[in-house]
Enzyme design. Structure first.
Site, PDB file in Angstrom:
ATOM      1  N   ARG A 125      11.702 -17.689  11.011  1.00  0.00           N
ATOM      2  CA  ARG A 125      12.153 -16.754  10.610  1.00  0.00           C
ATOM      3  C   ARG A 125      12.588 -15.986   9.350  1.00  0.00           C
ATOM      4  O   ARG A 125      14.028 -15.749   9.204  1.00  0.00           O
ATOM      5  CB  ARG A 125      13.317 -16.013  11.883  1.00  0.00           C
ATOM      6  N   LYS A 147       7.419  -8.562  -2.740  1.00  0.00           N
ATOM      7  CA  LYS A 147       6.449  -8.384  -1.919  1.00  0.00           C
ATOM      8  C   LYS A 147       6.001  -9.487  -2.223  1.00  0.00           C
ATOM      9  O   LYS A 147       5.358 -10.425  -2.924  1.00  0.00           O
ATOM     10  CB  LYS A 147       4.963  -7.124  -3.188  1.00  0.00           C
ATOM     11  N   GLU A 189      -0.279  -5.438 -16.834  1.00  0.00           N
ATOM     12  CA  GLU A 189       0.869  -5.508 -15.980  1.00  0.00           C
ATOM     13  C   GLU A 189       1.499  -4.641 -16.761  1.00  0.00           C
ATOM     14  O   GLU A 189       2.749  -3.948 -16.855  1.00  0.00           O
ATOM     15  CB  GLU A 189       0.665  -5.980 -15.624  1.00  0.00           C
ATOM     16  N   LYS A 231      11.468  -3.942 -13.881  1.00  0.00           N
ATOM     17  CA  LYS A 231      10.862  -3.433 -12.201  1.00  0.00           C
ATOM     18  C   LYS A 231      12.248  -3.920 -11.381  1.00  0.00           C
ATOM     19  O   LYS A 231      12.361  -3.573 -10.996  1.00  0.00           O
ATOM     20  CB  LYS A 231      10.455  -4.952 -12.615  1.00  0.00           C
ATOM     21  N   GLU A 241       9.941   0.996  -1.106  1.00  0.00           N
ATOM     22  CA  GLU A 241       8.837   1.383  -1.616  1.00  0.00           C
ATOM     23  C   GLU A 241       8.930   2.922  -1.392  1.00  0.00           C
ATOM     24  O   GLU A 241       7.883   3.470  -0.983  1.00  0.00           O
ATOM     25  CB  GLU A 241       7.403   0.489  -2.021  1.00  0.00           C
ATOM     26  N   ARG A 245       9.544   3.144  -6.189  1.00  0.00           N
ATOM     27  CA  ARG A 245       8.775   2.053  -6.713  1.00  0.00           C
ATOM     28  C   ARG A 245       7.472   1.872  -6.651  1.00  0.00           C
ATOM     29  O   ARG A 245       6.394   1.921  -7.081  1.00  0.00           O
ATOM     30  CB  ARG A 245       9.457   0.851  -5.504  1.00  0.00           C
ATOM     31  N   ASN A 249       2.728   1.183  -8.724  1.00  0.00           N
ATOM     32  CA  ASN A 249       1.545   0.783  -8.921  1.00  0.00           C
ATOM     33  C   ASN A 249       0.572   1.928  -9.108  1.00  0.00           C
ATOM     34  O   ASN A 249      -0.690   2.436  -9.550  1.00  0.00           O
ATOM     35  CB  ASN A 249       1.240   1.743  -7.032  1.00  0.00           C
ATOM     36  N   HIS A 252      -3.431   1.232  -9.728  1.00  0.00           N
ATOM     37  CA  HIS A 252      -3.734   0.649  -8.482  1.00  0.00           C
ATOM     38  C   HIS A 252      -4.827   0.730  -7.138  1.00  0.00           C
ATOM     39  O   HIS A 252      -5.174   0.566  -6.810  1.00  0.00           O
ATOM     40  CB  HIS A 252      -2.184  -0.049  -8.003  1.00  0.00           C
ATOM     41  N   HIS A 256      -7.471  -1.120  -6.600  1.00  0.00           N
ATOM     42  CA  HIS A 256      -8.027  -1.781  -5.924  1.00  0.00           C
ATOM     43  C   HIS A 256      -9.123  -1.225  -5.374  1.00  0.00           C
ATOM     44  O   HIS A 256     -10.228  -2.563  -4.840  1.00  0.00           O
ATOM     45  CB  HIS A 256      -6.985  -1.140  -4.703  1.00  0.00           C
ATOM     46  N   HIS A 270      -7.508  -9.373 -10.772  1.00  0.00           N
ATOM     47  CA  HIS A 270      -6.175  -8.363 -10.552  1.00  0.00           C
ATOM     48  C   HIS A 270      -5.865  -7.088 -11.711  1.00  0.00           C
ATOM     49  O   HIS A 270      -6.216  -6.002 -11.490  1.00  0.00           O
ATOM     50  CB  HIS A 270      -5.547  -9.050  -9.751  1.00  0.00           C
TER      51      HIS A 270
HETATM   52  P1  NAD Z   1      -3.573 -16.218  -9.874  1.00  0.00           P
HETATM   53  O1  NAD Z   1      -2.511 -16.839  -9.019  1.00  0.00           O
HETATM   54  O2  NAD Z   1      -5.444 -16.877  -9.287  1.00  0.00           O
HETATM   55  O3  NAD Z   1      -3.832 -16.899 -11.037  1.00  0.00           O
HETATM   56  C1  NAD Z   1      -5.013 -16.990 -12.004  1.00  0.00           C
HETATM   57  C2  NAD Z   1      -5.602 -18.723 -12.559  1.00  0.00           C
HETATM   58  O4  NAD Z   1      -4.511 -19.005 -13.625  1.00  0.00           O
HETATM   59  C3  NAD Z   1      -5.279 -19.775 -11.604  1.00  0.00           C
HETATM   60  O5  NAD Z   1      -6.632 -19.781 -11.514  1.00  0.00           O
HETATM   61  C4  NAD Z   1      -4.805 -20.396 -11.962  1.00  0.00           C
HETATM   62  O6  NAD Z   1      -4.592 -21.471 -11.408  1.00  0.00           O
HETATM   63  C5  NAD Z   1      -4.751 -20.641 -12.717  1.00  0.00           C
HETATM   64  N1  NAD Z   1      -2.661 -20.596 -13.942  1.00  0.00           N
HETATM   65  C6  NAD Z   1      -1.963 -19.932 -13.496  1.00  0.00           C
HETATM   66  N2  NAD Z   1      -0.995 -20.349 -13.958  1.00  0.00           N
HETATM   67  C7  NAD Z   1      -1.598 -21.310 -14.883  1.00  0.00           C
HETATM   68  C8  NAD Z   1      -1.231 -21.815 -16.628  1.00  0.00           C
HETATM   69  N3  NAD Z   1       0.268 -22.071 -16.733  1.00  0.00           N
HETATM   70  N4  NAD Z   1      -2.377 -22.589 -17.214  1.00  0.00           N
HETATM   71  C9  NAD Z   1      -3.533 -23.022 -16.893  1.00  0.00           C
HETATM   72  N5  NAD Z   1      -3.816 -21.683 -15.383  1.00  0.00           N
HETATM   73  C10 NAD Z   1      -3.163 -21.119 -14.900  1.00  0.00           C
HETATM   74  O7  NAD Z   1      -3.958 -14.925 -10.140  1.00  0.00           O
HETATM   75  P2  NAD Z   1      -2.245 -14.082 -11.194  1.00  0.00           P
HETATM   76  O8  NAD Z   1      -3.133 -13.492 -12.012  1.00  0.00           O
HETATM   77  O9  NAD Z   1      -1.362 -14.957 -11.775  1.00  0.00           O
HETATM   78  O10 NAD Z   1      -2.094 -12.923  -9.437  1.00  0.00           O
HETATM   79  C11 NAD Z   1      -2.546 -11.948  -9.276  1.00  0.00           C
HETATM   80  C12 NAD Z   1      -2.393 -12.198  -7.618  1.00  0.00           C
HETATM   81  O11 NAD Z   1      -0.571 -11.326  -7.741  1.00  0.00           O
HETATM   82  C13 NAD Z   1      -3.214 -11.293  -6.984  1.00  0.00           C
HETATM   83  O12 NAD Z   1      -3.448 -11.752  -5.410  1.00  0.00           O
HETATM   84  C14 NAD Z   1      -2.441  -9.890  -6.577  1.00  0.00           C
HETATM   85  O13 NAD Z   1      -2.624  -9.172  -5.730  1.00  0.00           O
HETATM   86  C15 NAD Z   1      -1.105 -10.109  -7.017  1.00  0.00           C
HETATM   87  N6  NAD Z   1       0.232  -9.776  -7.239  1.00  0.00           N
HETATM   88  C16 NAD Z   1       0.924  -9.241  -6.517  1.00  0.00           C
HETATM   89  C17 NAD Z   1       1.774  -8.621  -6.740  1.00  0.00           C
HETATM   90  C18 NAD Z   1       3.793  -8.193  -5.831  1.00  0.00           C
HETATM   91  O14 NAD Z   1       4.778  -7.778  -6.728  1.00  0.00           O
HETATM   92  N7  NAD Z   1       3.903  -9.478  -5.348  1.00  0.00           N
HETATM   93  C19 NAD Z   1       2.230  -7.958  -8.149  1.00  0.00           C
HETATM   94  C20 NAD Z   1       0.766  -7.709  -8.676  1.00  0.00           C
HETATM   95  C21 NAD Z   1      -0.285  -8.882  -8.577  1.00  0.00           C
HETATM   96  N1  GLY Z   2       3.458  -4.806  -7.806  1.00  0.00           N
HETATM   97  C1  GLY Z   2       3.960  -3.276  -7.169  1.00  0.00           C
HETATM   98  C2  GLY Z   2       5.590  -3.425  -7.065  1.00  0.00           C
HETATM   99  O1  GLY Z   2       6.251  -4.538  -7.103  1.00  0.00           O
HETATM  100  O2  GLY Z   2       5.666  -2.649  -6.095  1.00  0.00           O
END
Ligand code: NAD
Ligand code: GLY
Length: 371
Positions: A125, A147, A189, A231, A241, A245, A249, A252, A256, A270
């Site tokens: 939990r 998130k 971003e 942020k 949100e 917030r 997006n 987005h 999406h 992404h």
């Molecule tokens: P990811 O986590 O897949 O990383 C991208 C690639 O880079 C992967 O292959 C990883 O192994 C590699 N990598 C990571 N760090 C590295 C480093 N320092 N050196 C070499 N390789 C490295 O992708 P991302 O772009 O970081 O994240 C995308 C995800 O984030 C999506 O699922 C998206 O929905 C999510 N997201 C979430 C939020 C949120 O607010 N929670 C906001 C934006 C995006």
């Molecule tokens: N990436 C959008 C949010 O965190 O609200």
């Protein structure tokens, strides 16, 4: 060698935390984490690519403070962020006997941060967790704000929870190993923050973006700090949100749909989808008479200048027609009464949320962009 650290606070009452930003933070992770530990052990969730590059340094930093670590390294990529990856992570955390007062450490990009954060949210939990973001996207966006979640066959991030980390350590030196494509995807971003609320920051990126992408450490740290500060301020005012917030997006709703159309695959990352989506959101703003055509032109000139994907034509392979893309938007989390919400702009740095955008205008923008 370590350099100066900047700290941005996320003010959320009893759930407030700090985002520490700087080059060399990973080597100090033991000391940074120590005050948060009830006992000297942590559970690290990472992916195999990140593990090969940066896990040894984290383990050494923890060991130097007498902190033991157990590690789960998942396959890299979006595929880990689903039901299977979640059950594997939760079961591993239980097998590793992670207790209520222990700490889960997410070492990786947004995929690992979202997955490990969600696993921590539902384990017993709710267990505390720390984000150590390793991609530009994760440092400027996903590690901050709480998130967490996974993808399902119905769409991205449709299952999740708000679960704030207790600390974020953004070591900008870790970006040195990030492939150029991922760096540029994350840069989209960063640009988003300028577009949504800070025209001066956008102008700064126009000047400093090329150096930032080429490896300038000071420019990277400055961009991460400004993005996180924006942020953090928004999240502090609207954690779940209900209003403001949603500005985060920007791009987005288009993004999406594009990610769904390309199967959440390497065809379109992404951050790339968000970058292209921001351009389309500006096009839509022009079409609705809200801003001048100079805004999307200026955005695309900048993105072209740094070699980022900026247009639908930059997506390899076929895409659905405009009606197909509009249909994909209906599954977006932000849909209200079946109608997608859009973040629009009155100019660079002046975004707002609109709920009554005519579908014909959206289709018109896509039609123009596809041809
Ligand atoms: P990811 O986590 O897949 O990383 C991208 C690639 O880079 C992967 O292959 C990883 O192994 C590699 N990598 C990571 N760090 C590295 C480093 N320092 N050196 C070499 N390789 C490295 O992708 P991302 O772009 O970081 O994240 C995308 C995800 O984030 C999506 O699922 C998206 O929905 C999510 N997201 C979430 C939020 C949120 O607010 N929670 C906001 C934006 C995006
Ligand atoms: N990436 C959008 C949010 O965190 O609200």
């Amino acid at each position: 060698m370590s350099t100066a650290t900047a700290t941005v606070g996320v003010g959320l009452g009893s759930r407030s935390y700090e985002v520490r930003i700087g080059a060399g933070l990973l080597a100090r992770a033991g000391g940074e984490l120590r005050p948060f530990l009830a006992r000297p052990r942590v559970a690290i969730v990472t992916d195999r690519t990140v593990a090969a590059l940066h896990l040894a340094a984290l383990e050494a930093a923890l060991a130097a403070e007498g902190i033991a670590a157990s590690v789960l390294a998942l396959a890299p990529g979006e595929g880990a962020k689903g039901w299977e990856g979640l059950s594997r992570t939760v079961e591993w955390l239980l097998a590793a006997q992670v207790e209520r007062h222990d700490l889960v450490v997410a070492l990786g990009g947004g995929v690992i941060g979202d997955l490990a954060g969600f696993a921590a949210a539902i384990l017993r939990r709710g267990v505390r967790f720390v984000q150590i973001p390793t991609t530009l996207l994760a440092q400027v966006d996903s590690s901050v704000g709480g998130k967490t979640g996974i993808n399902t066959p119905q769409g991205k991030n449709l299952v999740g929870a708000f679960h704030q980390p207790v600390l974020v350590l953004a070591d900008t030196r870790l970006l040195a190993t990030l492939p150029g494509r991922d760096l540029r995807a994350g840069y989209g971003e960063v640009v988003k923050y300028g577009l949504l609320g800070d025209a001066d920051f956008f102008a700064w990126l126009e000047r400093e973006g090329p150096a930032l992408l080429a490896g300038d450490g000071a420019a990277r740290a400055r961009a991460v700090e400004r993005s996180v500060a924006m942020k953090a301020a928004i999240v502090a005012r609207d954690e779940t949100e209900t209003g403001e917030r949603a500005l985060l997006n920007l791009g987005h709703t288009f993004a999406h749909a594009l990610e769904a159309a390309t199967g959440y695959s390497d065809r379109l990352l992404h951050g790339e989808a968000v970058t292209i989506g921001c351009g389309l959101a500006l096009d839509l703003s022009v079409r609705l008479g809200l801003c001048g055509a100079d805004a999307p032109a200026r955005l695309r000139a900048h993105l072209d200048g740094v070699g980022a994907r900026a247009r639908l034509a930059d997506v390899p392979g076929p895409l659905p027609d405009p009606a197909g893309l509009v249909a994909l938007m209906a599954q977006d989390k932000k849909v209200v009464d079946g109608r997608p919400r859009f973040v629009l702009v009155r100019g660079i740095g002046a975004a707002f949320v609109a709920e009554d955008v005519p579908a014909a205008a959206v289709a018109g923008v896509l039609e123009a962009a596809l041809h």
